[in-house]
Design a protein around this motif. Structure first.
Motif, PDB file in Angstrom:
ATOM      1  N   THR A   7      31.301  40.720  17.068  1.00 45.56           N
ATOM      2  CA  THR A   7      32.186  40.390  16.526  1.00 45.56           C
ATOM      3  C   THR A   7      32.694  42.227  16.323  1.00 45.56           C
ATOM      4  O   THR A   7      33.465  42.002  15.640  1.00 45.56           O
ATOM      5  N   ASN A   8      31.127  42.058  15.106  1.00 44.86           N
ATOM      6  CA  ASN A   8      31.872  42.992  14.849  1.00 44.86           C
ATOM      7  C   ASN A   8      32.522  44.617  15.514  1.00 44.86           C
ATOM      8  O   ASN A   8      33.185  45.021  14.831  1.00 44.86           O
ATOM      9  N   GLU A   9      31.927  44.302  16.339  1.00 43.85           N
ATOM     10  CA  GLU A   9      32.812  45.729  17.470  1.00 43.85           C
ATOM     11  C   GLU A   9      34.101  45.817  17.422  1.00 43.85           C
ATOM     12  O   GLU A   9      35.180  46.291  17.436  1.00 43.85           O
ATOM     13  N   ALA A  51      36.122  43.875  15.924  1.00 40.06           N
ATOM     14  CA  ALA A  51      36.828  43.535  14.348  1.00 40.06           C
ATOM     15  C   ALA A  51      36.801  45.048  14.032  1.00 40.06           C
ATOM     16  O   ALA A  51      37.888  45.830  13.501  1.00 40.06           O
ATOM     17  N   ARG A  52      35.872  46.403  14.368  1.00 41.56           N
ATOM     18  CA  ARG A  52      36.188  47.914  13.872  1.00 41.56           C
ATOM     19  C   ARG A  52      37.506  48.226  14.796  1.00 41.56           C
ATOM     20  O   ARG A  52      38.002  48.804  14.478  1.00 41.56           O
ATOM     21  N   ASN A  55      39.771  41.751  10.155  1.00 41.86           N
ATOM     22  CA  ASN A  55      38.494  41.584   9.925  1.00 41.86           C
ATOM     23  C   ASN A  55      37.299  40.282  10.534  1.00 41.86           C
ATOM     24  O   ASN A  55      38.132  39.588  11.537  1.00 41.86           O
ATOM     25  N   ALA A  56      36.732  40.165  10.453  1.00 42.30           N
ATOM     26  CA  ALA A  56      35.203  39.797  11.155  1.00 42.30           C
ATOM     27  C   ALA A  56      35.636  38.579  11.390  1.00 42.30           C
ATOM     28  O   ALA A  56      35.276  37.868  12.469  1.00 42.30           O
ATOM     29  N   SER A  57      36.092  37.908   9.950  1.00 46.17           N
ATOM     30  CA  SER A  57      35.700  36.571  10.443  1.00 46.17           C
ATOM     31  C   SER A  57      36.653  36.090  11.109  1.00 46.17           C
ATOM     32  O   SER A  57      36.484  34.737  11.612  1.00 46.17           O
ATOM     33  N   SER A  95      36.141  36.602  14.620  1.00 47.90           N
ATOM     34  CA  SER A  95      35.284  35.327  14.846  1.00 47.90           C
ATOM     35  C   SER A  95      36.135  33.450  15.233  1.00 47.90           C
ATOM     36  O   SER A  95      35.382  33.421  16.317  1.00 47.90           O
TER      37      SER A  95
END
Length: 254
Positions: free
Chosen positions: A34-36, A38-39, A44-46, A49
């Motif tokens: 998820t964070n990758e 988002a990057r 936004n990561a949320s 998700s």
């Protein structure tokens, strides 16, 4: 609201974000967290998700329990096969792809025009022990591939907005230089790329036109740079142009 016969022009932001997530998964590693994602997307990561949960529920992406990451789902393959089933172009072009492989010894590809990129819909692999790898569904980046340059030169599309991404040290990143390159492609009728998306991959490509002169498809020849060098590329141009002309004629292009 009255029907106009024209598609709506207002976009749905959530859908655009979901497509950005799918693009990240298709252009990245086999699986992404998820964070990758988002990057890579700037979302936004949320939000990423929630998008992933929705896409996973539809089978468009899959959650890999062992790693906690995500990958593209089987539903996309099913949708892609539905599109490919309607593409008679593959049947028309495949004998010409085989002939190009026999003549050049390299892999021949058939791509369909998209909004910013062209997508590989068929290919015939070279019989050589060292091959370039073609994949169905792979996008040909507009400014960094021979097929992509043909799309930009002859299709009704423009390069994607924003800075031009550098894939190798040979990638065209200046828009004025790209415009000059596209003018050359229109003048000579084919495009070439030498290590511009992948360091050791060279390619040439030419357009296939329909009865009204519209860009219908793009045929390319690609191979390892050590073998498909400048001399080999020049030798492959005439067979490529002959084959694309033959496919165009079958489609009614005069």
């Amino acid at each position: 609201m009255p029907r106009t016969g024209q598609p709506a022009v207002r976009h749905v932001a959530a859908v655009e974000r979901a497509l950005a997530v799918l693009d990240a998964l298709s252009d990245g590693a086999h699986e992404l967290g998820t964070n990758e994602i988002a990057r890579r997307t700037g979302i936004n990561a949320s939000t990423v998700s929630r998008l992933l949960a929705t896409l996973a529920g539809a089978g468009v992406v899959e959650h890999v329990a062992e790693t906690g990451r995500y990958r593209l789902g089987i539903r996309l393959l099913q949708l892609g096969n539905s599109v490919l089933a309607r593409l008679d172009m593959r049947e028309v072009a495949r004998p010409h792809l085989r002939a190009l492989v026999e003549k050049t010894g390299e892999t021949a590809t058939l791509s369909a025009p998209g909004e910013h990129d062209a997508v590989t819909v068929d290919f015939v692999q070279s019989a050589s022990s060292v091959q370039s790898v073609a994949r169905l569904g792979r996008p040909s980046v507009g400014h960094a591939t021979a097929t992509g340059k043909v799309l930009l030169a002859f299709g009704e599309t423009d390069p994607a907005p924003g800075p031009l991404k550098a894939y190798t040290k040979r990638t065209i990143m200046n828009r004025e230089r790209l415009a000059a390159e596209l003018d050359r492609v229109r003048r000579v009728g084919f495009a070439e790329a030498m290590g511009e998306r992948e360091e050791h991959l060279n390619a040439i490509a030419a357009p296939v036109f329909g009865a009204r002169g519209e860009l219908m498809a793009i045929v390319g020849v690609q191979g390892p740079a050590l073998r498909f060098n400048r001399e080999a590329m020049r030798a492959a141009v005439q067979p490529l142009l002959e084959r694309t002309a033959a496919v165009s004629a079958t489609l009614g292009y005069a």
